[in-house]
Scaffold this active site. Sequence first.
Site, short mmCIF file in Angstrom:
data_model
loop_
_atom_site.label_atom_id
_atom_site.label_comp_id
_atom_site.label_asym_id
_atom_site.label_seq_id
_atom_site.Cartn_x
_atom_site.Cartn_y
_atom_site.Cartn_z
N GLY B 146 -30.73 -6.98 -3.67
CA GLY B 146 -30.68 -8.40 -3.32
C GLY B 146 -31.44 -8.75 -2.05
N SER B 212 -35.75 -3.01 4.63
CA SER B 212 -34.60 -3.42 3.80
C SER B 212 -33.75 -2.25 3.36
CB SER B 212 -35.13 -4.12 2.55
OG SER B 212 -35.89 -3.20 1.77
N THR B 214 -31.18 -0.52 3.91
CA THR B 214 -29.73 -0.54 3.71
C THR B 214 -29.32 -1.43 2.53
OG1 THR B 214 -29.60 -2.23 5.43
CG2 THR B 214 -29.12 0.02 6.09
N TYR B 215 -30.17 -2.39 2.16
CA TYR B 215 -29.83 -3.29 1.06
C TYR B 215 -30.92 -3.33 0.00
CZ TYR B 215 -25.56 -4.82 3.20
OH TYR B 215 -24.29 -4.84 3.70
N THR B 224 -41.01 -3.68 -7.36
CA THR B 224 -41.74 -4.57 -6.45
C THR B 224 -42.81 -3.84 -5.65
OG1 THR B 224 -40.13 -4.21 -4.67
CG2 THR B 224 -39.72 -6.05 -6.18
N SER B 226 -42.69 -1.28 -3.37
CA SER B 226 -42.28 -1.23 -1.97
C SER B 226 -43.05 -0.18 -1.18
CB SER B 226 -40.79 -0.90 -1.97
OG SER B 226 -40.34 -0.46 -0.73
N ILE B 281 -35.91 -1.20 -15.24
CA ILE B 281 -36.08 0.19 -14.83
C ILE B 281 -34.69 0.80 -14.63
CG2 ILE B 281 -36.95 1.72 -13.00
CD1 ILE B 281 -39.12 -0.48 -12.49
N TYR B 486 -48.78 -6.80 9.78
CA TYR B 486 -47.46 -7.39 9.50
C TYR B 486 -47.20 -8.46 10.55
CZ TYR B 486 -42.55 -7.09 7.94
OH TYR B 486 -41.30 -7.34 7.41
#
Lengths: 568, 568
Positions: B146, B212, B214-215, B224, B226, B281, B486
Site C-alpha cells: 500500500g 518504502s 517497511t510497507y 512496479t 522497484s 504475481i 531524486y
Amino acid sequence: MSASVDAGDVKRHKWWGWGLDDVAFNWRNKPGFAPLADEKIGLDLRTMPDPVEPDLADFPVPATRLDPAHRAAIVHVVGEANLRDDDEYRVVHSFGRSLPDLFRVRHGDFTRLVDAIVYPGDEDEVAAVLRLVIEHDLVLIPYGGGSCISGSLTPDISEQRPILSMNLGRMDRVLEIDDTSGLARVQAGVYGPDLEEQLNAEGWTMGHFPDSFTYSTVGGWAATRSSGMQSDKYGDIEQIVRGLRMVHPDGVVRTKAIPGRDAGPSVHEMVLGSEGRLGIITECTVQVHRIAPVRQVIAYMYPDWEHGIRGMHAISRSEVKPTFTRLSDGPETRFSLALVKEPSSTKGKVAAKVQDGLFAYLRSKGWDTTEEMCISYVCFEGSKERVEREKAIVKKIVSRNGGITLGAGPGAVYDQKKFDTPYLRDFLLNYQVFGDVCETGASWSTLNEVHSKVYDAYYRSRKEAGGPGFMFCHMSHSYHGGACLYFTFAFPYTSDETALEEYYGAKNAVQQTFVDIGSGVSHHHGVGVEHRPWMEQDLGETGARMIRGLFADNDPGRNLNPGKVLEP
Amino acid sequence: MSASVDAGDVKRHKWWGWGLDDVAFNWRNKPGFAPLADEKIGLDLRTMPDPVEPDLADFPVPATRLDPAHRAAIVHVVGEANLRDDDEYRVVHSFGRSLPDLFRVRHGDFTRLVDAIVYPGDEDEVAAVLRLVIEHDLVLIPYGGGSCISGSLTPDISEQRPILSMNLGRMDRVLEIDDTSGLARVQAGVYGPDLEEQLNAEGWTMGHFPDSFTYSTVGGWAATRSSGMQSDKYGDIEQIVRGLRMVHPDGVVRTKAIPGRDAGPSVHEMVLGSEGRLGIITECTVQVHRIAPVRQVIAYMYPDWEHGIRGMHAISRSEVKPTFTRLSDGPETRFSLALVKEPSSTKGKVAAKVQDGLFAYLRSKGWDTTEEMCISYVCFEGSKERVEREKAIVKKIVSRNGGITLGAGPGAVYDQKKFDTPYLRDFLLNYQVFGDVCETGASWSTLNEVHSKVYDAYYRSRKEAGGPGFMFCHMSHSYHGGACLYFTFAFPYTSDETALEEYYGAKNAVQQTFVDIGSGVSHHHGVGVEHRPWMEQDLGETGARMIRGLFADNDPGRNLNPGKVLEP
C-alpha cells in the site's frame, strides 16, 4: 547519414560454409587430432582422400518469385545496386550456419530460397521497404552476419509469398560516443570486428565477443539475445544494449538508454530476442568501456569436473570479478590438447616437454590425465594491482579445490584461437561427420545434474542409432545464480538420406534433457526454428500464449520472419 | 502451503497516512528544522497549533457495490475471514501513499472506494478469484504494502463495475532457499522486514531496501520495477527477481530463474512493471547473498554539486564496487543538517563542536557551507581487507575531486534513519504544506543539465503560482551509463479547493522537464496514473502502441487494474 559501403562490399560467408573461402581447419599440423578422431568416432583421416569443395554450378537454383513491379518499387527506395537477386547472393542469404543449414546448402537443397536481398542504407529506407512488404504482402527476414545456428534467417520452405532478405550490412557505423556516460550509438549492421575497430580507435571496447564475432552484427546480437565469452565482466547483450531503435509496421520504436527502466512492461525486452518478428532493429545504444590497461588469461588444471565446478562456484562467490571464467570437462580438455599444433620452435619443443613432465607428475599423484583432468581459463582485466591481486586470490581458490595453476602461456594460446572453432564443422562435414553444439543456462545447484544427464541422453541416443559418437562440454558465462553449459558433439552419419534424421536424434535428446531438468532451451543461440519445438515447454502454455499474442498483435499479416520463435 | 496469517493479522498503514498510528515526525528535537521551514516556505511551526488527527467517523463512506451473490462466491474461495468490506479496510485499500492520495484520504474524498478486499491464501485461491472476476466482469486491483506513490492501486473514480482489492499479505513466506545457487523462492505478499528476517535467519539477505521497505512487498516491487537504495551492489528488482509466477486470465505464467534468458521476447520483462494489468504475481525467485562480514557507510563532503558529481562519476569508473553511492546537493545537505537532533550526550555535544569547527575551517578555505556544500555517503561491504582497500581508493578519489572524508559517524546516523522519511509528508500536510518527490534515471552526461533545468522549472512554476517553494535533490543508484536524480520539493498550498491543481503545477513542471531532456519518466516509483501523462512521450507512439496491444490482448475485458500505466 549515407551508408559507407555498397551492397557488393558487405562481407559475407562463402556460399557453402563458414567464413572466408581460403580458410579451413587443418588437421595435419595437429598430431593429436587424427588419433582422437579415429578413437572416438572412427574417422581415420589418414586414409581419407582430400575433400572436394562443392560447386554452386552443380545445383539448379529456382527463379526468384519477386514480381518485377515489386522489385522496381524496392529498387526505387534503395537503388539498383542495393537489391541483389543473383544466385549466389540468394543462396548465401537463405541459410544460416546451423548444422541442418550447412548440410542442406552443401547438398544444393534449394527448394525455397529468398527471392531477393535488399541492402538499405539508412533507417528511412528500412521503413520504406517495410511499408512495401506490408502493402504487397511480402515476407521480410532480417540478415545480420548470417551466422545464426538456430535457423532464424532460413526461409520456410512452405512459404508461397515472395521473400525478401534484408541485409543491414551497409549500416555499419559507430554514430556517436558519449565519453562521459560510456555509451555509443551504433548502427545495427556493423560486424563485430568493424565495431571494435571503430571503438578501439577512440580508446573504447564493447567487450562482446561471441564465437561468431567475425560474422555477426550488433543488430543480430540484439535480435537473438547473444552472449559473448566475456559476459562475466561486460554482460550479455541484454545488459550491453541500453537503448535501441526498431522499425515496426506502425512506426519507429525507440527505447531510451537510461538507467532504471521503470515505465511499465519493457518494450526494450520485447524487442530483444524478437528475431525479426516485430520489426527491424536499426540502431543500438551500447555500453562501452575503456580498454583495460592489463589483460591476462591464466590457465588452471583440476583433477576432474566436480573439483572444477567447485572451483568455479567459489570464484563466483569470491570478491574477484574476472572477465571470463571457463572450465572444460575431461573430454573437452582432451579435445583441446588434440588441437595443439606440433611445436616447431625450440621454445615450443621445450614447453611440450615441460607439459609431458607435468602430466606425468599429476598421474603420479593419482590424476587421470587422459579422461578426467579439466582445464580452466580465467581472464583478468584492470589495473596491474587489481590483476595481480585477483590472480593471487583465484590461485588460492583453485588450489583449495584441488587444482593447479598452469600460468599465462596456455591462456594466451586459448585467447588467440578463440574464433577459429566454427571452421571445424565444415571440415567434419567433408567426411560425413556432424559436429554441433547445444548450450543451456542452469542454476549452480543443477549444473552437475545437467552435465551428467546430457551425456547419458546423448550416448543413449547414439547407442540406439547404432553408431559411435563423441561429446564434450565446458562451463562458461558465470552468473550469481548459475552458469552456461556448452556441449559439443560429433558423430558420423550413415547416409545423406537419413543424415538429418540422425542429427535430430542426437540434438533432440540433448535439448529435451535441458528442458526436462528446467534449464534453458538455449543460453545464447536464440530460438529460430531449431529450438522452437521446446519453447512451449520452456515458457509454459500461458507464457507461450503471451508471446504469440505479441506477434499477432504487432504483425497481423505475418509478414515479419513468420514462424520463427513460435508457431504459428 | 496454507497461509501463515489471517487477513486481520496483515500489517497495514493507518487509514489517513504512512505507517503506524503512533509514529510521527517530530520537529521539536531538531533545532535546525523550524528555522529552515520558516525561511524556505514561510512555515512558522512555533506559532502553529498542534495538529488534530482526522477521524474516519467524520466522513460518509459509500456502500459497497459488490453484489451479495458475487461476495458469496468469493467467500466460498477464501473463507469469510478473508474477505473484508468494512469501512476502514475499504478506505485503507483505496489509496496508496502518493501526495494526491494522502490529500484525498485525509479530506474524506471517498467518491469511489474499492468494494471489498480479498486475502487469498495461496495461488489456487488467487486463480479462483481471478476466474470469478473475469466471469462476472468485476475489476481487480492487486495490493502489496500500500505504499505506491504513483496511484497504481487507487481505483478509477469513474469505474462503474464492482472493484476488488486483492491483498497478498497472507502469502508471506520464504518457501525455499537454494544455498548453492543463491536463489530463494518467496511468496509475493511478504513485506520487506518479514522477508529479510526469514532470510537473515539462514544467513542470507536480498539486499533490497527501498525507502518504502517497511510497507512494501516483493510482489509490489516486481510489479512496479522497484529499486532499493543498495542497488549499486544488489541490483534493481529486475536484476534481483530471476523468475516469477503470475496468475494470468488464461493460466499461470512462470518464468524460470535461469541465467541467460534467451528464448524470444522476454515474458519475464513484460510481467515486471505490469502493475496488475496482466495478472497477479504470486511468487518470485530472487537472488540472495550471504550477509557481508563488514559493512560501513562513510560520509564525505564536497564544496559543491559539480565537484560531487565528478567524484561520483570517478567512483563509478574506478575498480571499487560500493553497495551504494549517494550525493546530496547543497539544499539537501542543508536540509539533512536541519534534521540532526539536538545533542543530549556529552559525546554528541563534542561531535557538534567538532562539526562547527570543521565548517568554520571549510569556510576559511572558501567553501559555502550553507548553500553549496554537498554531503555524500558511500557504503562498503565485504571482507575487512576489501572494505579497507575500497575506502582508501574512494578517499583518494574524493580528495582528487576537491572533497573531504568525514568518516563513519555521520554515515551510521544516515543508515539508521533511512526509512523515516515517509512520515514527513504527513507531518507537512498537517500544516497545509505539500512535500513530495520526483525521480528520474539520466545518463552521466546529462545529470547536471537535468539537475539545473528541474530546479529552473520548479521555481518558475512556484513563481507563476505566486507562492514560496523549496527543492532539494540527491544522486543515488549509480550505473555504468548514468544515475538516478531524486528531487524533493515542498510548498504551502493556498486552499483545499485549489490544492491539487497547485500540486500538479509543480509536479508537472518537473516531470515534463525529465521527459524533454530524454531522461526517464520515473526511475523506480512506477507509472500508475501519476506518471501516465508522460508515458506516450517516454515510450514514443509506437512503443506505447505495443504496450496497449499487450494489455488489450491479455485482458480484453479490462478487468485487471484498468487504466494504469497507459490509457485506455
